[in-house]
Each structure stands twice: as structure tokens, then as C-alpha cells.
Design a protein around this motif. Structure first.
Motif, PDB file in Angstrom:
ATOM      1  N   LEU A 152       0.831  -1.206   0.000  1.00 27.64           N
ATOM      2  CA  LEU A 152       0.000   0.000   0.000  1.00 27.64           C
ATOM      3  C   LEU A 152       0.868   1.259   0.000  1.00 27.64           C
ATOM      4  CD1 LEU A 152      -2.759  -1.089   2.548  1.00 27.64           C
ATOM      5  CD2 LEU A 152      -3.097  -0.619   0.105  1.00 27.64           C
ATOM      6  N   LEU A 153       1.971   1.207   0.745  1.00 26.65           N
ATOM      7  CA  LEU A 153       2.869   2.361   0.792  1.00 26.65           C
ATOM      8  C   LEU A 153       3.540   2.582  -0.559  1.00 26.65           C
ATOM      9  CD1 LEU A 153       3.724   4.436   2.898  1.00 26.65           C
ATOM     10  CD2 LEU A 153       5.638   2.954   3.502  1.00 26.65           C
ATOM     11  N   LYS A 154       3.921   1.507  -1.228  1.00 24.96           N
ATOM     12  CA  LYS A 154       4.512   1.624  -2.566  1.00 24.96           C
ATOM     13  C   LYS A 154       3.499   2.216  -3.546  1.00 24.96           C
ATOM     14  CE  LYS A 154       7.899  -2.148  -2.342  1.00 24.96           C
ATOM     15  NZ  LYS A 154       8.230  -3.508  -2.832  1.00 24.96           N
ATOM     16  N   GLN A 155       2.239   1.792  -3.444  1.00 25.11           N
ATOM     17  CA  GLN A 155       1.197   2.323  -4.314  1.00 25.11           C
ATOM     18  C   GLN A 155       0.994   3.820  -4.088  1.00 25.11           C
ATOM     19  OE1 GLN A 155      -2.427   0.002  -3.890  1.00 25.11           O
ATOM     20  NE2 GLN A 155      -1.256  -1.909  -3.906  1.00 25.11           N
ATOM     21  N   GLU A 210       6.342   7.106  -7.542  1.00 24.67           N
ATOM     22  CA  GLU A 210       7.470   7.783  -8.176  1.00 24.67           C
ATOM     23  C   GLU A 210       8.820   7.345  -7.623  1.00 24.67           C
ATOM     24  OE1 GLU A 210       6.364  10.196  -4.538  1.00 24.67           O
ATOM     25  OE2 GLU A 210       5.319   9.030  -6.096  1.00 24.67           O
ATOM     26  N   ILE A 211       8.841   6.603  -6.528  1.00 27.11           N
ATOM     27  CA  ILE A 211      10.093   6.199  -5.890  1.00 27.11           C
ATOM     28  C   ILE A 211      10.518   4.818  -6.400  1.00 27.11           C
ATOM     29  CG2 ILE A 211      11.254   5.768  -3.697  1.00 27.11           C
ATOM     30  CD1 ILE A 211       9.233   7.592  -2.365  1.00 27.11           C
ATOM     31  N   ASP A 212      11.751   4.714  -6.892  1.00 27.16           N
ATOM     32  CA  ASP A 212      12.214   3.431  -7.413  1.00 27.16           C
ATOM     33  C   ASP A 212      12.431   2.446  -6.260  1.00 27.16           C
ATOM     34  OD1 ASP A 212      15.324   3.076  -6.769  1.00 27.16           O
ATOM     35  OD2 ASP A 212      14.935   5.198  -7.155  1.00 27.16           O
ATOM     36  N   PRO A 213      12.388   1.131  -6.523  1.00 25.64           N
ATOM     37  CA  PRO A 213      12.413   0.118  -5.462  1.00 25.64           C
ATOM     38  C   PRO A 213      13.617   0.190  -4.527  1.00 25.64           C
ATOM     39  CG  PRO A 213      11.734  -0.878  -7.529  1.00 25.64           C
ATOM     40  CD  PRO A 213      12.153   0.523  -7.846  1.00 25.64           C
ATOM     41  N   VAL A 214      14.809   0.431  -5.073  1.00 26.54           N
ATOM     42  CA  VAL A 214      16.000   0.482  -4.220  1.00 26.54           C
ATOM     43  C   VAL A 214      15.952   1.692  -3.294  1.00 26.54           C
ATOM     44  CG1 VAL A 214      18.510   0.692  -4.182  1.00 26.54           C
ATOM     45  CG2 VAL A 214      17.410  -0.830  -5.845  1.00 26.54           C
ATOM     46  N   THR A 215      15.584   2.830  -3.830  1.00 22.96           N
ATOM     47  CA  THR A 215      15.464   4.037  -3.005  1.00 22.96           C
ATOM     48  C   THR A 215      14.393   3.851  -1.943  1.00 22.96           C
ATOM     49  OG1 THR A 215      16.159   5.444  -4.837  1.00 22.96           O
ATOM     50  CG2 THR A 215      14.985   6.513  -3.032  1.00 22.96           C
ATOM     51  N   ALA A 237       8.299  11.268   9.167  1.00 23.00           N
ATOM     52  CA  ALA A 237       8.490   9.991   8.471  1.00 23.00           C
ATOM     53  C   ALA A 237       8.020  10.087   7.032  1.00 23.00           C
ATOM     54  CB  ALA A 237       7.736   8.891   9.213  1.00 23.00           C
ATOM     55  N   SER A 238       6.911  10.764   6.816  1.00 19.19           N
ATOM     56  CA  SER A 238       6.403  10.945   5.453  1.00 19.19           C
ATOM     57  C   SER A 238       7.386  11.733   4.606  1.00 19.19           C
ATOM     58  CB  SER A 238       5.052  11.667   5.503  1.00 19.19           C
ATOM     59  OG  SER A 238       4.548  11.873   4.205  1.00 19.19           O
ATOM     60  N   ALA A 239       7.950  12.796   5.188  1.00 13.76           N
ATOM     61  CA  ALA A 239       8.927  13.608   4.458  1.00 13.76           C
ATOM     62  C   ALA A 239      10.181  12.797   4.146  1.00 13.76           C
ATOM     63  CB  ALA A 239       9.283  14.847   5.270  1.00 13.76           C
ATOM     64  N   MET A 240      10.558  11.909   5.047  1.00 17.15           N
ATOM     65  CA  MET A 240      11.729  11.076   4.829  1.00 17.15           C
ATOM     66  C   MET A 240      11.527  10.162   3.625  1.00 17.15           C
ATOM     67  SD  MET A 240      13.606   8.676   7.691  1.00 17.15           S
ATOM     68  CE  MET A 240      13.378   9.971   8.904  1.00 17.15           C
ATOM     69  N   LEU A 241      10.316   9.648   3.476  1.00 18.53           N
ATOM     70  CA  LEU A 241      10.026   8.763   2.347  1.00 18.53           C
ATOM     71  C   LEU A 241       9.931   9.537   1.030  1.00 18.53           C
ATOM     72  CD1 LEU A 241       7.295   6.433   3.904  1.00 18.53           C
ATOM     73  CD2 LEU A 241       9.599   5.771   3.229  1.00 18.53           C
ATOM     74  N   ARG A 242       9.433  10.764   1.108  1.00 18.71           N
ATOM     75  CA  ARG A 242       9.181  11.539  -0.105  1.00 18.71           C
ATOM     76  C   ARG A 242      10.362  12.376  -0.576  1.00 18.71           C
ATOM     77  NH1 ARG A 242       3.721  12.107  -1.125  1.00 18.71           N
ATOM     78  NH2 ARG A 242       2.292  11.435   0.513  1.00 18.71           N
ATOM     79  N   ALA A 243      11.407  12.445   0.218  1.00 20.21           N
ATOM     80  CA  ALA A 243      12.523  13.362  -0.055  1.00 20.21           C
ATOM     81  C   ALA A 243      12.994  13.251  -1.498  1.00 20.21           C
ATOM     82  CB  ALA A 243      13.675  13.063   0.883  1.00 20.21           C
ATOM     83  N   THR A 244      13.286  14.393  -2.104  1.00 23.18           N
ATOM     84  CA  THR A 244      13.776  14.410  -3.482  1.00 23.18           C
ATOM     85  C   THR A 244      15.306  14.339  -3.489  1.00 23.18           C
ATOM     86  OG1 THR A 244      13.821  16.814  -3.503  1.00 23.18           O
ATOM     87  CG2 THR A 244      11.812  15.739  -4.295  1.00 23.18           C
ATOM     88  N   GLY A 245      15.845  13.848  -4.588  1.00 22.83           N
ATOM     89  CA  GLY A 245      17.309  13.795  -4.705  1.00 22.83           C
ATOM     90  C   GLY A 245      17.862  12.486  -4.253  1.00 22.83           C
TER      91      GLY A 245
END
Length: 210
Positions: A143-146, A150-155, A202-210
Motif C-alpha cells: 500500500l505504501l509503494k502504491q 514515483e520512488i524506485d524500489p532500491v530508493t 516519516a512521510s517527508a523522509m520517504l518523499r525526499a527528493t534527490g
């Protein structure tokens, strides 16, 4: 003393001692001495130290995953089949950890034990957790991946474990962190307030760009 009382006393003593000292550093004799039972009682109720460790985790993970499953189902129903990352993290932290506390289990001790499970060599415990609770874990992760396509699996993998590490450190060390907060800023907080603050971080940590 009934069989169930004896088992509970052993589990209570093991839970406290494992969290304070670690798994390898805590002997069965120390546990039985603290619980006021003989060594044969551990063998009778649990069979081995490994199975005792698993039973300690079961007392935390069963109510935790039950609460999480219920919360995820409700989130999906409320959102019409999908849920945002913030909603999912809210379910993980506020609802599930809150559910532990409501059932008399200490979330801080759970985090200390979880941290030890990762830092000490306890392969049997990881296999036990995956076998018993893996379905709930996979559901949450999917569910979190869904929610974060935009985040690739390794990241995603690394950010998930960065988040887990921050969670374990913050919640397992809450008493010490709270004391520093009070000394340095004259402010007080509660575990629930801290969890509420942690969700957007925690949400910001998952969404961080770069």
C-alpha cells in the motif's frame, strides 16, 4: 500457581531483561531467578530460549498487527480503495502503537526489542516474524509503494529502513530524549505527542527528493 501464571511470569521477566540487556547477554537462569520459577518451567512452557524470545515478540506483534490490519482496512474503505502515505503512516504509528498501549504492552520496550532483533544475530526471530506476521507487513508495504509510485524500489528500500531506524531510536529512547527536551527547552511532551510529530517527519523522509 497455574500453568498460565507461570508462563506469564517467565514472559514478563524475559521481556524486561531482554530489553535491558539483550538476548545473548540474558541467561535463562537470570530469567527464571527473576520470575521466581525453576529452569524446568522454561523448558516445559517454551522448549528453548529461542522459542521464549519468539513468545516475547508474539505478545507485542499479535496486538500490533491486529490493530494495523483493522486500521488499513478502514483507511482503504474510507478512501475508496487507496490511501495516502500520511494516512498509512498514521495507521502504523498512532493507531497500532496506541493499540499496544491500550492492551497493556509498552511501545517503548517493543521498540527496544525490535532494535535488538536487527542489531543482534537472531535469524530465527526474523524467520518467525516473517512466517507469522509477514502477510500484514507485505500488505502495508504494498500500500505504501502504491502511494509513492514515483520512488524506485532500491530508493524505497533504503528510505524505509532509514525511517525504521529513526522510529526505533526515537521511541526506544523516548525517556532520555524527553529529559533533554525538558532540560534544554523547559518543555514537556508525551509519547503520543511525539508519535504525532513523527508522522509528518516519516512521510517527508520517504518523499525526499534527490
Amino acid at each position: 500457581m497455574s500453568h498460565s501464571d507461570t508462563a506469564d511470569r517467565i514472559l514478563d521477566a524475559a521481556e524486561i531483561l531482554f530489553a535491558e540487556r539483550g538476548f545473548a547477554e540474558t541467561s535463562l537462569r537470570t530469567i527464571t531467578s527473576t520470575a521466581g520459577v525453576n529452569l524446568a518451567a522454561v523448558n516445559y512452557h517454551f522448549g528453548s530460549k529461542k522459542e521464549l524470545i519468539q513468545a516475547v515478540f508474539e505478545r507485542f506483534l499479535t496486538p500490533f498487527t491486529d490493530c494495523l490490519e483493522t486500521a488499513l482496512t478502514q483507511r482503504i474503505a474510507d478512501e475508496g480503495g487507496a490511501a495516502s502515505a500520511d494516512d498509512l503512516l498514521e495507521s502504523l504509528y498512532t493507531v497500532s502503537l496506541g493499540g499496544l498501549k491500550a492492551q497493556g504492552r509498552d511501545p517503548q520496550r517493543f521498540m527496544r526489542l525490535l532494535g535488538l532483533a536487527y542489531s543482534q544475530s537472531q535469524g530465527h526471530l526474523r524467520r518467525f516474524i516473517v512466517a507469522r506476521y509477514g502477510q500484514t507487513y507485505r500488505r502495508f508495504i504494498d500500500l505504501l509503494k502504491q502511494a509513492l509510485p514515483e520512488i524506485d524500489p532500491v530508493t524505497f528500500y533504503w528510505r524505509l529502513y532509514f525511517m525504521l531506524g529513526a522510529t526505533i531510536f526515537t521511541l526506544s529512547s523516548f525517556d532520555a530524549i524527553e529529559a533533554i527536551l525538558k532540560e534544554d527547552f523547559g518543555a514537556e511532551t508525551t509519547l503520543q505527542d511525539t508519535i504525532d510529530r513523527f508522522v509528518p517527519s516519516a512521510s517527508a523522509m520517504l518523499r525526499a527528493t534527490g
